[in-house]
Design a protein around this motif. Structure first.
Motif, PDB file in Angstrom:
ATOM      1  N   LYS A 343       0.851  -1.192   0.000  1.00  0.00           N
ATOM      2  CA  LYS A 343       0.000   0.000   0.000  1.00  0.00           C
ATOM      3  C   LYS A 343       0.885   1.239   0.000  1.00  0.00           C
ATOM      4  O   LYS A 343       2.057   1.180   0.402  1.00  0.00           O
ATOM      5  N   THR A 344       0.299   2.369  -0.436  1.00  0.00           N
ATOM      6  CA  THR A 344       1.094   3.583  -0.554  1.00  0.00           C
ATOM      7  C   THR A 344       0.418   4.777   0.118  1.00  0.00           C
ATOM      8  O   THR A 344      -0.789   4.788   0.368  1.00  0.00           O
ATOM      9  N   LEU A 345       1.254   5.780   0.396  1.00  0.00           N
ATOM     10  CA  LEU A 345       0.808   7.130   0.756  1.00  0.00           C
ATOM     11  C   LEU A 345       1.454   8.071  -0.246  1.00  0.00           C
ATOM     12  O   LEU A 345       2.680   8.044  -0.426  1.00  0.00           O
ATOM     13  N   ARG A 346       0.623   8.936  -0.916  1.00  0.00           N
ATOM     14  CA  ARG A 346       1.130   9.859  -1.933  1.00  0.00           C
ATOM     15  C   ARG A 346       0.788  11.300  -1.570  1.00  0.00           C
ATOM     16  O   ARG A 346      -0.282  11.577  -1.027  1.00  0.00           O
ATOM     17  N   PHE A 347       1.718  12.206  -1.925  1.00  0.00           N
ATOM     18  CA  PHE A 347       1.443  13.629  -1.819  1.00  0.00           C
ATOM     19  C   PHE A 347       2.404  14.354  -2.765  1.00  0.00           C
ATOM     20  O   PHE A 347       3.350  13.765  -3.287  1.00  0.00           O
ATOM     21  N   ARG A 348       2.145  15.652  -2.958  1.00  0.00           N
ATOM     22  CA  ARG A 348       2.984  16.448  -3.848  1.00  0.00           C
ATOM     23  C   ARG A 348       3.565  17.651  -3.127  1.00  0.00           C
ATOM     24  O   ARG A 348       3.011  18.142  -2.116  1.00  0.00           O
ATOM     25  N   ALA A 349       4.705  18.119  -3.651  1.00  0.00           N
ATOM     26  CA  ALA A 349       5.399  19.293  -3.099  1.00  0.00           C
ATOM     27  C   ALA A 349       6.080  20.052  -4.222  1.00  0.00           C
ATOM     28  O   ALA A 349       6.299  19.523  -5.323  1.00  0.00           O
ATOM     29  N   VAL A 350       6.395  21.300  -3.963  1.00  0.00           N
ATOM     30  CA  VAL A 350       7.058  22.159  -4.951  1.00  0.00           C
ATOM     31  C   VAL A 350       8.466  22.472  -4.453  1.00  0.00           C
ATOM     32  O   VAL A 350       8.662  22.829  -3.291  1.00  0.00           O
ATOM     33  N   ILE A 351       9.438  22.367  -5.366  1.00  0.00           N
ATOM     34  CA  ILE A 351      10.824  22.699  -5.018  1.00  0.00           C
ATOM     35  C   ILE A 351      10.946  24.195  -4.852  1.00  0.00           C
ATOM     36  O   ILE A 351      10.544  24.976  -5.731  1.00  0.00           O
TER      37      ILE A 351
END
Length: 352
Positions: A343-351
């Motif tokens: 199973k996974t946990l996903r999220f996004r971020a900006v450099i």
């Protein structure tokens, strides 16, 4: 002994066989009982009946000390790393012909064979012995009584006994801890004290109640020593989690989504992958905490997704919204990860 007494001895033996056949107790006639047989002899002199004569024979039944200890069930006790109050269960039976106390000792092995075709390789901790106070066959914390001996166990009676121990946190799947429960017959010491050690009568039979050890060999004890032992064991079933963290560039401010590069302003997706090996225990409440470096900014507009999947080593854009971001840390909990599951946990971020 005169001839009449010898005859009485023969008759007495026959009577004893009949007595012990009904009822059929494992230990036989109660120790300390007296058995009396009387023979009557009628005769004539000159065809005239004379006054009958006879004789009696009385003896005391000696004490036969015998017992068994048996594991309840035929399989190992499956446990988890860090589990407390893990229970193995035994039955202690008094097959003597007298009421006795029974001292109890739970011992651990070191690298020897367990009870179920396995080998001991660790020790449990906080080992205690409890007697099944309410007689339901299951260990009930706060109800069953902590003991070091069984008090006044009647002939042919049994008691269920629990060996309760804690499992060290660091154990892995298929680790085994073997324990041996030994019961030792003691004198019946009354209702408040353990009786003294038993002593077998040596030499010839006496007129009083002699004592004979009749026990067989248990798991670790010899024959005829007033002991009997049986083994059980704990086998660990642990979760075997492997964690990996992947990142994928989604877009950048120059190229958009076409061959994006990891430049300031680029959006990246983090995917935390949790895998549980086949044959392991299910992991529950898998709490993930990911503090972000100051060089990236969490994309709150995208959010966090839990329980996603992986195909050929690549995280899929799936899962359900959940988790949180606070104080620079992304958090989320997977309710369970079964054996062989990913199973996974996903999220996004900006450099930055």
């Amino acid at each position: 002994m005169n001839r009449i007494n010898r005859l009485l001895g023969t008759v007495g033996a026959a009577a004893l066989v009949v007595t012990s056949a009904s009822p059929a107790f494992a230990g036989g006639t109660t120790a300390g009982s007296t058995i009396t047989n009387t023979v009557t002899v009628n005769y004539q002199v000159g065809a005239v009946a004379q006054t009958a004569t006879g004789a009696s024979n009385t003896f005391t039944v000696d004490r036969k000390v015998n017992l068994t200890v048996a594991e309840v069930g035929t399989t190992t006790t499956q446990v988890s790393p860090g589990q407390t109050a893990a229970v193995t269960t035994f039955t202690v039976t008094n097959t003597s012909n007298a009421t006795l106390d029974f001292a109890l000792v739970a011992a651990q092995q070191t690298g020897l064979a367990g009870a179920h075709s396995n080998t001991d390789n660790f020790d449990v901790t906080n080992v205690k012995i409890y007697v099944d106070t309410n007689g339901n066959g299951s260990y009930d914390a706060g109800t069953d009584t902590l003991v070091t001996y069984l008090d006044e166990l009647a002939a042919d009676a049994s008691k269920t006994v629990f060996v309760v121990a804690d499992i060290p946190l660091g154990q892995v799947t298929n680790d085994v801890a073997a324990v041996t429960l030994t019961a030792t017959g003691r004198e019946g010491g009354g209702a408040t004290a353990q009786g003294a050690a038993l002593t077998e009568t040596t030499g010839a039979n006496t007129a009083g109640m002699d004592t004979v050890f009749a026990d067989g060999a248990g798991a670790t004890d010899a024959v005829r020593n007033a002991d009997y032992s049986a083994k059980d064991d704990y086998t660990v079933l642990a979760a075997a989690l492997t964690i990996s963290k992947l990142s994928t560039v989604i877009s950048d401010p120059i190229n958009g989504t076409t061959n994006p590069k990891l430049i300031p302003g680029a959006t990246i997706e983090y995917c935390i992958v949790v895998n549980n090996a086949a044959g392991s225990a299910t992991a529950t409440n898998v709490a993930i905490s990911d503090p972000l470096p100051t060089t990236v900014t969490y994309s709150s507009g995208y959010g966090t997704f839990l329980n996603g999947t992986v195909t050929s080593g690549v995280c899929n854009f799936d899962g359900t919204a959940g988790g949180s971001f606070a104080s620079g840390t992304v958090s989320g909990t997977l309710s369970s990860v079964a054996a062989g599951e990913t199973k996974t946990l996903r999220f996004r971020a900006v450099i930055n």
